[in-house]
Design a protein around this motif. Structure first.
Motif, PDB file in Angstrom:
ATOM      1  N   SER A 120       0.817  -1.220   0.000  1.00  0.00           N
ATOM      2  CA  SER A 120       0.000   0.000   0.000  1.00  0.00           C
ATOM      3  C   SER A 120       0.851   1.271   0.000  1.00  0.00           C
ATOM      4  N   ILE A 121       2.156   1.123   0.224  1.00  0.00           N
ATOM      5  CA  ILE A 121       3.047   2.287   0.280  1.00  0.00           C
ATOM      6  C   ILE A 121       3.353   2.778  -1.129  1.00  0.00           C
ATOM      7  N   VAL A 122       3.195   4.069  -1.345  1.00  0.00           N
ATOM      8  CA  VAL A 122       3.529   4.688  -2.633  1.00  0.00           C
ATOM      9  C   VAL A 122       4.963   5.205  -2.547  1.00  0.00           C
ATOM     10  N   PHE A 123       5.835   4.635  -3.355  1.00  0.00           N
ATOM     11  CA  PHE A 123       7.242   5.022  -3.314  1.00  0.00           C
ATOM     12  C   PHE A 123       7.469   6.383  -3.974  1.00  0.00           C
ATOM     13  N   ILE A 124       8.522   7.043  -3.546  1.00  0.00           N
ATOM     14  CA  ILE A 124       8.970   8.290  -4.173  1.00  0.00           C
ATOM     15  C   ILE A 124       9.820   7.909  -5.379  1.00  0.00           C
ATOM     16  N   ASP A 125       9.433   8.373  -6.568  1.00  0.00           N
ATOM     17  CA  ASP A 125      10.117   7.915  -7.779  1.00  0.00           C
ATOM     18  C   ASP A 125      11.482   8.587  -7.946  1.00  0.00           C
ATOM     19  N   ASN A 126      12.233   8.104  -8.931  1.00  0.00           N
ATOM     20  CA  ASN A 126      13.612   8.567  -9.133  1.00  0.00           C
ATOM     21  C   ASN A 126      13.689  10.052  -9.481  1.00  0.00           C
ATOM     22  N   GLN A 127      12.726  10.541 -10.243  1.00  0.00           N
ATOM     23  CA  GLN A 127      12.735  11.959 -10.606  1.00  0.00           C
ATOM     24  C   GLN A 127      12.535  12.833  -9.370  1.00  0.00           C
ATOM     25  N   GLU A 128      11.637  12.414  -8.495  1.00  0.00           N
ATOM     26  CA  GLU A 128      11.421  13.158  -7.254  1.00  0.00           C
ATOM     27  C   GLU A 128      12.662  13.100  -6.365  1.00  0.00           C
ATOM     28  N   LEU A 129      13.294  11.936  -6.306  1.00  0.00           N
ATOM     29  CA  LEU A 129      14.513  11.802  -5.511  1.00  0.00           C
ATOM     30  C   LEU A 129      15.618  12.707  -6.039  1.00  0.00           C
ATOM     31  N   ALA A 130      15.738  12.794  -7.359  1.00  0.00           N
ATOM     32  CA  ALA A 130      16.772  13.647  -7.954  1.00  0.00           C
ATOM     33  C   ALA A 130      16.558  15.110  -7.575  1.00  0.00           C
ATOM     34  N   THR A 131      15.302  15.527  -7.489  1.00  0.00           N
ATOM     35  CA  THR A 131      15.003  16.907  -7.108  1.00  0.00           C
ATOM     36  C   THR A 131      15.374  17.178  -5.655  1.00  0.00           C
ATOM     37  N   LEU A 132      15.340  16.139  -4.814  1.00  0.00           N
ATOM     38  CA  LEU A 132      15.629  16.296  -3.387  1.00  0.00           C
ATOM     39  C   LEU A 132      17.121  16.282  -3.061  1.00  0.00           C
ATOM     40  N   VAL A 133      17.960  16.017  -4.048  1.00  0.00           N
ATOM     41  CA  VAL A 133      19.403  15.874  -3.809  1.00  0.00           C
ATOM     42  C   VAL A 133      20.036  17.082  -3.107  1.00  0.00           C
ATOM     43  N   PRO A 134      19.672  18.339  -3.444  1.00  0.00           N
ATOM     44  CA  PRO A 134      20.331  19.478  -2.783  1.00  0.00           C
ATOM     45  C   PRO A 134      20.088  19.578  -1.277  1.00  0.00           C
ATOM     46  N   LEU A 135      19.072  18.912  -0.748  1.00  0.00           N
ATOM     47  CA  LEU A 135      18.800  19.007   0.686  1.00  0.00           C
ATOM     48  C   LEU A 135      19.945  18.404   1.487  1.00  0.00           C
ATOM     49  N   LYS A 136      20.216  18.997   2.638  1.00  0.00           N
ATOM     50  CA  LYS A 136      21.312  18.509   3.469  1.00  0.00           C
ATOM     51  C   LYS A 136      20.948  17.164   4.096  1.00  0.00           C
ATOM     52  N   GLY A 137      21.963  16.511   4.646  1.00  0.00           N
ATOM     53  CA  GLY A 137      21.723  15.249   5.340  1.00  0.00           C
ATOM     54  C   GLY A 137      21.542  14.052   4.431  1.00  0.00           C
ATOM     55  N   HIS A 138      21.853  14.198   3.137  1.00  0.00           N
ATOM     56  CA  HIS A 138      21.727  13.087   2.178  1.00  0.00           C
ATOM     57  C   HIS A 138      20.319  12.488   2.204  1.00  0.00           C
ATOM     58  N   CYS A 139      19.314  13.366   2.217  1.00  0.00           N
ATOM     59  CA  CYS A 139      17.923  12.909   2.308  1.00  0.00           C
ATOM     60  C   CYS A 139      17.543  11.971   1.165  1.00  0.00           C
ATOM     61  N   ALA A 140      17.891  12.360  -0.052  1.00  0.00           N
ATOM     62  CA  ALA A 140      17.515  11.548  -1.209  1.00  0.00           C
ATOM     63  C   ALA A 140      18.124  10.152  -1.110  1.00  0.00           C
ATOM     64  N   MET A 141      19.385  10.081  -0.681  1.00  0.00           N
ATOM     65  CA  MET A 141      20.056   8.790  -0.552  1.00  0.00           C
ATOM     66  C   MET A 141      19.402   7.937   0.538  1.00  0.00           C
ATOM     67  N   LYS A 142      19.021   8.571   1.638  1.00  0.00           N
ATOM     68  CA  LYS A 142      18.382   7.831   2.729  1.00  0.00           C
ATOM     69  C   LYS A 142      17.024   7.278   2.301  1.00  0.00           C
ATOM     70  N   ILE A 143      16.252   8.099   1.587  1.00  0.00           N
ATOM     71  CA  ILE A 143      14.938   7.634   1.128  1.00  0.00           C
ATOM     72  C   ILE A 143      15.098   6.464   0.163  1.00  0.00           C
ATOM     73  N   ALA A 144      16.058   6.590  -0.755  1.00  0.00           N
ATOM     74  CA  ALA A 144      16.306   5.497  -1.700  1.00  0.00           C
ATOM     75  C   ALA A 144      16.705   4.227  -0.952  1.00  0.00           C
ATOM     76  N   GLY A 145      17.513   4.387   0.099  1.00  0.00           N
ATOM     77  CA  GLY A 145      17.916   3.229   0.893  1.00  0.00           C
ATOM     78  C   GLY A 145      16.748   2.584   1.611  1.00  0.00           C
ATOM     79  N   VAL A 146      15.854   3.406   2.152  1.00  0.00           N
ATOM     80  CA  VAL A 146      14.669   2.880   2.847  1.00  0.00           C
ATOM     81  C   VAL A 146      13.775   2.121   1.872  1.00  0.00           C
ATOM     82  N   GLN A 147      13.576   2.683   0.695  1.00  0.00           N
ATOM     83  CA  GLN A 147      12.701   2.031  -0.283  1.00  0.00           C
ATOM     84  C   GLN A 147      13.307   0.715  -0.771  1.00  0.00           C
TER      85      GLN A 147
END
Length: 208
Positions: A120-147
């Motif tokens: 039932s979980i809707v994943f954050i797609d790769n394009q959305e993750l790429a947009t999140l890359v500038p955020l500090k704390g490696h957010c995009a990488m962490k989300i990709a790892g969780v998924q």
């Protein structure tokens, strides 16, 4: 705002230009200056000015692009918050279904319920993750790892073995392998911690 590396580059450039100007001035026989030599100096000064202007313009454009990327990242973070919250709730529910409890056995139905939570979980797609890359704390990488962990967790849950009760056990219902289910619950809890780190960064980025 210029970072320390940009300031270092500018300082190095200014020192180099200053040294070249000083030694160039000392080396020129000014008493024998003619039109040709004057033209060389004018051309050199013009070239140096053009170089400085080009570097300044490039630095300004780079800072502008960085600000634009950060703005888009913050907007995307706000847009992804509901997906993150759903992911958090799903993982917490899985940890509850498969983790330690007061019951002696973990019902078989908890496997199906856990799989349904993941599906039932809707994943954050790769394009959305790429947009999140500038955020500090490696957010995009962490989300990709969780998924990625969620996908692996689903496979692990499906592989959990069932355990038949002993013949003298009052409860003759079939349960799940405790070690395997507790391991799955531990994975889910770890991903919850990582997502809370990301959510904290999202909150800081959006509301500050």
């Amino acid at each position: 705002m210029l970072n320390w590396l940009t300031w270092f580059r500018w300082a190095t450039l200014m020192i180099a230009l200053g040294a070249m100007s000083y030694y160039g001035y000392r080396a020129v026989p000014w008493s024998y200056m003619d039109a040709t030599l004057s033209a060389y100096w004018v051309a050199a000064i013009g070239t140096t000015g053009t170089l400085i202007g080009t570097i300044a313009l490039a630095s300004s454009e780079a800072r502008t692009r960085q600000r634009e990327r950060m703005t888009l990242a913050v907007i995307q973070a706000a847009h992804c918050q509901h997906k993150m919250q759903a992911m958090l709730l799903g993982l917490e529910r899985i940890a509850e279904l498969l983790g330690p409890s007061t019951k002696k056995k973990i019902p078989i139905d908890n496997v199906l319920n856990s799989i349904n939570e993941i599906d039932s979980i809707v994943f954050i797609d790769n394009q959305e993750l790429a947009t999140l890359v500038p955020l500090k704390g490696h957010c995009a990488m962490k989300i990709a790892g969780v998924q990625n962990a969620l996908s692996n967790l689903r496979k692990h849950i499906l592989d959990i073995d069932t355990v038949r009760p002993a013949s003298d056990d009052e409860d003759q219902s079939i349960g799940l392998d405790i070690d395997a289910t507790y391991f799955a619950a531990a994975i889910a809890k770890k991903q919850v911690e990582r997502l809370w780190e990301v959510m904290h960064t999202f909150k800081e980025s959006i509301y500050t």
